[in-house]
Design an enzyme around this catalytic site. Structure first.
Site, PDB file in Angstrom:
ATOM      1  N   CYS A 190      -3.580  -1.685 -11.652  1.00 55.62           N
ATOM      2  CA  CYS A 190      -2.838  -2.936 -11.743  1.00 55.62           C
ATOM      3  C   CYS A 190      -1.449  -2.647 -12.301  1.00 55.62           C
ATOM      4  O   CYS A 190      -1.183  -1.562 -12.806  1.00 55.62           O
ATOM      5  CB  CYS A 190      -3.557  -3.898 -12.669  1.00 55.62           C
ATOM      6  SG  CYS A 190      -5.310  -4.045 -12.273  1.00 55.62           S
TER       7      CYS A 190
ATOM      8  N   ARG B 171       1.437  -1.764  -7.166  1.00 56.17           N
ATOM      9  CA  ARG B 171       0.277  -1.192  -7.849  1.00 56.17           C
ATOM     10  C   ARG B 171      -1.006  -1.985  -7.595  1.00 56.17           C
ATOM     11  O   ARG B 171      -2.109  -1.521  -7.911  1.00 56.17           O
ATOM     12  CB  ARG B 171       0.531  -1.142  -9.355  1.00 56.17           C
ATOM     13  CG  ARG B 171       1.733  -0.324  -9.742  1.00 56.17           C
ATOM     14  CD  ARG B 171       1.903  -0.332 -11.232  1.00 56.17           C
ATOM     15  NE  ARG B 171       0.784   0.327 -11.863  1.00 56.17           N
ATOM     16  CZ  ARG B 171       0.704   1.622 -12.099  1.00 56.17           C
ATOM     17  NH1 ARG B 171       1.703   2.401 -11.758  1.00 56.17           N
ATOM     18  NH2 ARG B 171      -0.347   2.134 -12.672  1.00 56.17           N
TER      19      ARG B 171
ATOM     20  N   TRP C 100      -5.281  -5.256  -8.931  1.00 59.00           N
ATOM     21  CA  TRP C 100      -6.087  -4.662  -7.858  1.00 59.00           C
ATOM     22  C   TRP C 100      -7.509  -4.735  -8.374  1.00 59.00           C
ATOM     23  O   TRP C 100      -7.872  -4.058  -9.345  1.00 59.00           O
ATOM     24  CB  TRP C 100      -5.665  -3.222  -7.619  1.00 59.00           C
ATOM     25  CG  TRP C 100      -6.302  -2.590  -6.415  1.00 59.00           C
ATOM     26  CD1 TRP C 100      -5.876  -2.654  -5.121  1.00 59.00           C
ATOM     27  CD2 TRP C 100      -7.489  -1.777  -6.395  1.00 59.00           C
ATOM     28  NE1 TRP C 100      -6.711  -1.951  -4.303  1.00 59.00           N
ATOM     29  CE2 TRP C 100      -7.719  -1.401  -5.050  1.00 59.00           C
ATOM     30  CE3 TRP C 100      -8.385  -1.348  -7.359  1.00 59.00           C
ATOM     31  CZ2 TRP C 100      -8.790  -0.610  -4.666  1.00 59.00           C
ATOM     32  CZ3 TRP C 100      -9.459  -0.557  -6.973  1.00 59.00           C
ATOM     33  CH2 TRP C 100      -9.645  -0.198  -5.629  1.00 59.00           C
TER      34      TRP C 100
ATOM     35  N   ASN D 284      -5.400  -3.081 -17.433  1.00 51.71           N
ATOM     36  CA  ASN D 284      -5.476  -2.230 -16.253  1.00 51.71           C
ATOM     37  C   ASN D 284      -6.522  -1.161 -16.537  1.00 51.71           C
ATOM     38  O   ASN D 284      -6.489  -0.571 -17.617  1.00 51.71           O
ATOM     39  CB  ASN D 284      -4.106  -1.583 -16.019  1.00 51.71           C
ATOM     40  CG  ASN D 284      -4.124  -0.548 -14.908  1.00 51.71           C
ATOM     41  OD1 ASN D 284      -4.966  -0.606 -14.020  1.00 51.71           O
ATOM     42  ND2 ASN D 284      -3.197   0.388 -14.955  1.00 51.71           N
ATOM     43  N   GLY D 285      -7.447  -0.934 -15.615  1.00 53.92           N
ATOM     44  CA  GLY D 285      -8.442   0.111 -15.837  1.00 53.92           C
ATOM     45  C   GLY D 285      -9.849  -0.448 -15.778  1.00 53.92           C
ATOM     46  O   GLY D 285     -10.069  -1.563 -15.292  1.00 53.92           O
TER      47      GLY D 285
ATOM     48  N   GLU E 140      -0.765  13.899   8.428  1.00 48.85           N
ATOM     49  CA  GLU E 140       0.055  12.869   7.774  1.00 48.85           C
ATOM     50  C   GLU E 140       0.399  11.742   8.758  1.00 48.85           C
ATOM     51  O   GLU E 140       0.362  10.561   8.405  1.00 48.85           O
ATOM     52  CB  GLU E 140       1.325  13.534   7.205  1.00 48.85           C
ATOM     53  CG  GLU E 140       2.374  12.601   6.634  1.00 48.85           C
ATOM     54  CD  GLU E 140       1.902  11.769   5.441  1.00 48.85           C
ATOM     55  OE1 GLU E 140       0.765  11.943   5.005  1.00 48.85           O
ATOM     56  OE2 GLU E 140       2.684  10.918   4.992  1.00 48.85           O
TER      57      GLU E 140
ATOM     58  N   LYS F 194      -0.682   7.793   8.138  1.00 43.09           N
ATOM     59  CA  LYS F 194       0.265   6.668   8.095  1.00 43.09           C
ATOM     60  C   LYS F 194      -0.211   5.534   8.995  1.00 43.09           C
ATOM     61  O   LYS F 194      -0.144   4.366   8.647  1.00 43.09           O
ATOM     62  CB  LYS F 194       1.675   7.108   8.548  1.00 43.09           C
ATOM     63  CG  LYS F 194       2.438   7.988   7.604  1.00 43.09           C
ATOM     64  CD  LYS F 194       2.955   7.311   6.347  1.00 43.09           C
ATOM     65  CE  LYS F 194       1.984   7.417   5.216  1.00 43.09           C
ATOM     66  NZ  LYS F 194       2.104   8.515   4.292  1.00 43.09           N
TER      67      LYS F 194
ATOM     68  N   GLU G 285      -3.298   3.754   7.621  1.00 46.25           N
ATOM     69  CA  GLU G 285      -3.027   3.076   6.357  1.00 46.25           C
ATOM     70  C   GLU G 285      -2.300   1.752   6.540  1.00 46.25           C
ATOM     71  O   GLU G 285      -2.648   0.758   5.903  1.00 46.25           O
ATOM     72  CB  GLU G 285      -2.174   4.042   5.522  1.00 46.25           C
ATOM     73  CG  GLU G 285      -1.913   3.617   4.126  1.00 46.25           C
ATOM     74  CD  GLU G 285      -1.112   4.674   3.367  1.00 46.25           C
ATOM     75  OE1 GLU G 285      -0.435   5.508   4.013  1.00 46.25           O
ATOM     76  OE2 GLU G 285      -1.146   4.649   2.133  1.00 46.25           O
TER      77      GLU G 285
ATOM     78  N   HIS H  36     -13.051  23.003  20.422  1.00 51.30           N
ATOM     79  CA  HIS H  36     -14.316  23.108  19.686  1.00 51.30           C
ATOM     80  C   HIS H  36     -14.950  21.742  19.479  1.00 51.30           C
ATOM     81  O   HIS H  36     -15.822  21.586  18.637  1.00 51.30           O
ATOM     82  CB  HIS H  36     -14.082  23.826  18.356  1.00 51.30           C
ATOM     83  CG  HIS H  36     -13.537  25.205  18.537  1.00 51.30           C
ATOM     84  ND1 HIS H  36     -14.326  26.274  18.872  1.00 51.30           N
ATOM     85  CD2 HIS H  36     -12.257  25.657  18.508  1.00 51.30           C
ATOM     86  CE1 HIS H  36     -13.561  27.345  18.999  1.00 51.30           C
ATOM     87  NE2 HIS H  36     -12.300  26.998  18.795  1.00 51.30           N
TER      88      HIS H  36
ATOM     89  N   LYS I 284      -0.756   1.347  -4.576  1.00 51.64           N
ATOM     90  CA  LYS I 284       0.105   2.527  -4.522  1.00 51.64           C
ATOM     91  C   LYS I 284      -0.429   3.642  -5.403  1.00 51.64           C
ATOM     92  O   LYS I 284      -0.399   4.812  -5.041  1.00 51.64           O
ATOM     93  CB  LYS I 284       1.501   2.109  -4.983  1.00 51.64           C
ATOM     94  CG  LYS I 284       2.497   3.232  -5.067  1.00 51.64           C
ATOM     95  CD  LYS I 284       3.044   3.524  -3.714  1.00 51.64           C
ATOM     96  CE  LYS I 284       4.060   4.638  -3.706  1.00 51.64           C
ATOM     97  NZ  LYS I 284       4.139   5.261  -2.381  1.00 51.64           N
TER      98      LYS I 284
HETATM   99  O1  M6R Z   1       0.845   9.116  -6.451  1.00 54.10           O
HETATM  100  P1  M6R Z   1       0.162  10.220  -5.710  1.00 54.10           P
HETATM  101  O2  M6R Z   1       1.109  11.073  -4.961  1.00 54.10           O
HETATM  102  O3  M6R Z   1      -0.735  11.037  -6.594  1.00 54.10           O
HETATM  103  O4  M6R Z   1      -0.764   9.496  -4.666  1.00 54.10           O
HETATM  104  C1  M6R Z   1      -1.652  10.215  -3.863  1.00 54.10           C
HETATM  105  C2  M6R Z   1      -2.173   9.380  -2.715  1.00 54.10           C
HETATM  106  O5  M6R Z   1      -2.886   8.283  -3.221  1.00 54.10           O
HETATM  107  C3  M6R Z   1      -1.047   8.871  -1.826  1.00 54.10           C
HETATM  108  O6  M6R Z   1      -0.273   9.910  -1.325  1.00 54.10           O
HETATM  109  C4  M6R Z   1      -1.624   8.052  -0.666  1.00 54.10           C
HETATM  110  O7  M6R Z   1      -2.361   8.868   0.176  1.00 54.10           O
HETATM  111  C5  M6R Z   1      -0.484   7.359   0.082  1.00 54.10           C
HETATM  112  N1  M6R Z   1      -0.655   5.944   0.019  1.00 54.10           N
HETATM  113  C6  M6R Z   1      -0.397   7.731   1.512  1.00 54.10           C
HETATM  114  O8  M6R Z   1       0.670   7.117   2.134  1.00 54.10           O
END
Ligand code: M6R
Length: 623
Positions: free
Chosen positions: A2, A33, A81, A107-108, A492, A496, A499, A515, A618
């Protein structure tokens, strides 16, 4: 996961803003967050007023417009969150207890909340939400009156001694209306210092508009802020010192700047992110000098293994780095997802260098892996984008990426900055250990310095990719193929798309196709192929060209990312996205960009929230 903000200022100081303005601005900036629900509590005229609402910060703002809160100079805010209890008005923070006198945001996860709750129920307390936070708030209120002599700081210290789990807690009480008391354990919290005002935030973007001066605090500490004072203690009440730092981030860089989304803006920030990450890392002779490493050269020379630990996009940056570091330093390098690392009993010794990659510096899985590695005697270098965060604080040394605040949940500029920083680290180790001659290091650095301009060229050509995205927005699945450093780029690209466009996508090592995955190819299946430079690694190049032919022959629509002048792909590509020429190891800094643009435009075409995709936050601060 959060976002938390706190503000306290002097009354009647003639400022043009009140606590609510600071808190709402902070929540907007920290919304990345978590965005299930949001709430605020302020103190004014002898009582605490609060509003909270399921949904985004905008829904909370509407609620406050409809039912205004009084002007105030003290308050706390939260954007959530959900963990315990779904996203509802009732489960939103703040939780207000003690007859409306005590407001708490958190938060937590409080792991022993069920046990504490039954003890409190036995004492006659009632609960209205499903959250662990309400339990912590109720306990704090009970301790405030019974053991702490109505001293909120003492109450927080005593309460935290009873809590298990990870948490940041902020509390205000109507009986001590000049202060916010906060505590942290394994969950982020930074303090912002102002003139006659002070701030708290999950990270510095919570108060970046108001001050550049900040203090980080350790785990298991309590901080009490008033308009003039900041006092830190441990949970036993012993005074402690925080570590001051200057905030490098610019408030303007956390704004959309006329772009449709933060993601689009952050894609455009990438040339600067790479340039700034390179800046200031050379001595007068132009030799790489990573002064911030603070690990003895003799230790770095004795390393016999490197393990990169990270999650998600950061882990893919680690995969790219592995090719470069092994090539330049001849040190065996592994890349491990942080959440797997700890549980597989990895072989880690004093001669292992662990590199923890994290944009936020708060990813709990990575933080736990850092702790595990250090317990085993390894040295840990954090490569991180966020000052004052936990991972660099708990590592032996930190190398910061200078990408500026990354707000969109989908990581873009942090990825390119992470690759750049790992390359600097690799070159530095190669220079130190004598694996490369000075002129060889210089020639790679020259290539790196040329990248921002080339990345700009790719961004400038983004319209072609945007059109492609529009035409493919209804695809059911998209595949990505790459070899060597192109493989993590493929992963990657797929991440994207999953996500932010909620589209099934997978990345494969192109060599793996035969394979199994080639069975997925049918008429009309879009397949992106990342083609390495034909110059220098021709066998790699020709193998990828064969892979394009193989999928094309089975009906795939091939979208080929290839460098300028590479005509070998022309005959087999349905679409070609050209990128500037660059050596193989530099190519991920270019080839990733069209994939980011593609995902961003597919999500936009589907009318999805590009910056705040469903179910995600995030910064993943729970395991
Ligand atoms: O803050 P961080 O780089 O440790 O985060 C790691 C992943 O959670 C982060 O890269 C996540 O995969 C992204 N949302 C991808 O776009």
């Amino acid at each position: 996961m959060c976002g938390i903000v706190g503000y306290v200022g002097h009354p009647n100081q003639g400022r043009e803003y009140f606590a609510l303005d600071v808190i709402l601005e902070g929540l907007r900036r920290l919304e990345y967050r978590g965005y299930d629900s949001a709430g605020v509590a302020v103190y004014a005229d002898g009582e605490i007023g609060w509003r909270k609402k399921a949904g985004k910060v905008a829904a909370l703002e509407e609620e406050i417009s409809a039912r205004p809160l009084p002007e105030s100079v003290l308050g706390i805010g939260h954007t959530r969150w959900a963990t315990h209890g779904g996203p509802s008005d009732l489960n939103s923070h703040p939780h207000v207890v003690d007859g409306g006198q005590l407001a708490v945001v958190h938060n937590g996860i409080i792991e022993n909340f069920a046990e504490l709750k039954s003890q409190l129920v036995a004492k006659g307390y009632n609960f209205v939400s499903e959250t662990d936070t309400e339990v912590a708030a109720t306990l704090l209120g009970e301790v405030f009156h019974n053991e702490a002599g109505q001293d909120l700081t003492r109450a927080m210290q005593l309460t935290c001694q009873q809590l298990d789990g990870a948490f940041t807690i902020l509390a205000i009480h109507a009986q001590q209306p000049d202060r916010i008391v906060a505590a942290r354990r394994d969950s982020p919290l930074v303090i912002g210092l102002g003139e006659g005002e002070n701030f708290l935030g999950s990270d510095v973007s919570g108060f970046i508009d108001y001050t550049k001066s900040a203090v980080e605090m350790d785990n298991d500490q309590v901080v009490t802020i008033t308009a003039d004072e900041v006092q830190i203690t441990d949970y036993q009440g012993a005074a402690a010192e925080g570590k001051s730092f200057h905030i490098d981030w610019d408030a303007a860089s956390a704004k959309k700047d006329g772009f449709n989304s933060f993601m689009e803006k952050e894609i455009h920030d990438q040339p600067a992110a790479v340039r700034d990450t390179l800046m200031g890392r050379f001595d007068e002779q132009n030799k790489l000098a990573l002064d911030e490493l603070h690990i003895e050269e003799s230790v770095l020379k004795s390393i016999d293994k490197i393990i990169v630990i990270a999650c998600g996009t950061a882990a893919y940056a680690g995969h790219v780095a592995r090719y470069a570091i092994e090539h330049w330093c001849r040190i065996p390098t592994e890349v491990e997802l942080a959440h797997e690392f700890r549980y597989r009993d990895p072989i880690v010794t004093e001669k292992t260098l662990v590199v923890a990659l994290s944009q936020s510096g708060e990813t709990m899985d990575t933080l736990m892996a850092v702790r595990h590695a250090r317990q085993q005697g390894a040295k840990v270098i954090a490569i991180c984008n966020t000052q004052g965060s936990s991972i660099p604080r708990e590592s032996d040394a930190a190398l910061y990426t200078h990408a500026g605040p990354e707000i969109a949940v989908a990581s873009t500029k942090a990825f390119l900055a992470q690759i750049t920083a790992t390359y600097l680290l690799g070159l530095y180790l190669a220079q130190l250990r004598g694996n490369m001659f000075a002129d060889e290091v210089q020639s790679v650095l020259q290539e790196l310095r040329a990248m921002p301009e080339k990345i700009q060229t790719v961004i400038d050509g983004g319209d072609q990719v945007a059109e492609l995205a529009q035409s493919m927005k209804d695809a059911k699945s998209v595949l990505f193929l790459g070899r060597h450093v192109g493989f993590p780029v493929a992963l990657e690209g797929a991440l994207k798309l999953k996500e932010i466009a909620y589209l099934h996508a997978e990345g494969f090592a192109a060599g793996e196709l035969k394979h199994g995955p080639i069975a997925l190819i049918e008429e009309g299946q879009p397949v992106f192929v990342i083609v390495p430079s034909p110059r220098g690694r021709d066998s790699l190049h020709s193998k990828v060209v064969s892979n394009i032919q193989e999928v094309r022959a089975r009906g795939a629509i091939t979208i080929v990312i290839a460098e300028e002048g590479d005509s070998a792909v022309d005959a087999y590509a349905n679409h070609i996205i050209r990128i500037p020429q660059a050596p193989t190891l530099m190519q991920p800094l270019l080839a990733t960009v069209p994939l980011q643009i593609f995902a961003c435009h597919v999500a936009q075409a589907k009318n999805y929230d590009v910056d705040q995709p469903r179910n995600l936050a995030k910064s993943v601060t729970v395991e």
